[in-house]
Design an enzyme around this catalytic site. Structure first.
Site, mmCIF file in Angstrom:
data_model
loop_
_atom_site.group_PDB
_atom_site.id
_atom_site.type_symbol
_atom_site.label_atom_id
_atom_site.label_comp_id
_atom_site.label_asym_id
_atom_site.label_seq_id
_atom_site.Cartn_x
_atom_site.Cartn_y
_atom_site.Cartn_z
ATOM 1 N N GLU A 74 -25.219 -1.468 -36.104
ATOM 2 C CA GLU A 74 -24.121 -1.731 -35.167
ATOM 3 C C GLU A 74 -22.812 -1.955 -35.916
ATOM 4 O O GLU A 74 -22.799 -2.086 -37.141
ATOM 5 C CB GLU A 74 -24.446 -2.986 -34.330
ATOM 6 C CG GLU A 74 -24.555 -4.246 -35.210
ATOM 7 C CD GLU A 74 -24.870 -5.529 -34.466
ATOM 8 O OE1 GLU A 74 -25.483 -5.472 -33.376
ATOM 9 O OE2 GLU A 74 -24.500 -6.606 -34.983
ATOM 10 N N HIS A 114 -23.435 -1.767 -40.024
ATOM 11 C CA HIS A 114 -24.288 -2.614 -40.859
ATOM 12 C C HIS A 114 -25.696 -2.719 -40.278
ATOM 13 O O HIS A 114 -25.887 -2.634 -39.064
ATOM 14 C CB HIS A 114 -23.674 -3.998 -41.059
ATOM 15 C CG HIS A 114 -23.384 -4.741 -39.788
ATOM 16 N ND1 HIS A 114 -22.303 -4.456 -38.995
ATOM 17 C CD2 HIS A 114 -24.040 -5.748 -39.169
ATOM 18 C CE1 HIS A 114 -22.290 -5.272 -37.949
ATOM 19 N NE2 HIS A 114 -23.344 -6.060 -38.020
ATOM 20 N N CYS A 128 -26.161 -16.477 -40.950
ATOM 21 C CA CYS A 128 -25.066 -15.598 -40.547
ATOM 22 C C CYS A 128 -24.003 -16.413 -39.829
ATOM 23 O O CYS A 128 -24.274 -17.031 -38.800
ATOM 24 C CB CYS A 128 -25.591 -14.486 -39.637
ATOM 25 S SG CYS A 128 -24.293 -13.383 -39.055
HETATM 26 MN MN MN Z 1 -23.529 -7.573 -36.375
#
Ligand code: MN
Length: 160
Positions: A74, A114, A128
């Protein structure tokens, strides 16, 4: 008498201390689906939201990918700061494919394709950091995939 439980999930998010438990779980942190099933291609991922703070305007999540699993390929306007916490993965960021391991850092800039794909027999887990307010991820169209596959390293990565 029982103490009434007024704790919402927001109160739990506001806890000052939350202990690390076995197997990469944290006290009072729910194990969630990565995304809504069927919303995008992905395989074998869970999500835990460790911090979500409106004042900081960011969230810190822990994702874990089972062996053989992968995140969605995405891109989006918001950015990610990633630290690998366990295991190893092949990672695509833009036109680069790299193998990463525990404690490596990955920066994912705006509008950059990515994807994370696990390597080996161990689960791969990563922190993240992301904005609280963010745009919806875009999925690649055929023309985007064809452009990516023109790069042999990316073609190999997408086939793996
Ligand atoms: Mn992402």
């Amino acid at each position: 008498m029982d103490k009434p439980d007024h704790k919402s999930s927001d109160d739990k998010q506001a806890a000052l201390f939350r202990a690390f438990a076995d197997n990469f779980r944290w006290e009072d942190v729910s194990l969630l689906a990565y995304k809504e099933e069927g919303s995008a291609p992905f395989k074998s991922i869970t999500r835990q939201v460790l911090f979500k703070d409106d004042a900081l305007r960011c969230e810190l999540r822990y994702f874990e990918v089972a062996p053989g699993g992968y995140s969605t390929l995405e891109r989006h306007e918001h950015t990610h700061g990633v630290m690998i916490l366990r295991g190893s993965a092949d990672v695509l960021v833009g036109d680069e494919v790299r193998t990463v391991k525990t404690h490596d850092l990955v920066r994912i800039p705006a509008m950059t394709w990515h994807q994370f794909r696990t390597k080996g027999d161990e689960p791969m887990g990563f922190l993240c950091m992301v904005n609280v307010e963010r745009d919806k991820p875009q999925l690649p169209r055929d023309e985007d995939l064809n452009a990516m596959k023109a790069n042999p390293a990316i073609a190999g990565f997408l086939k793996s």
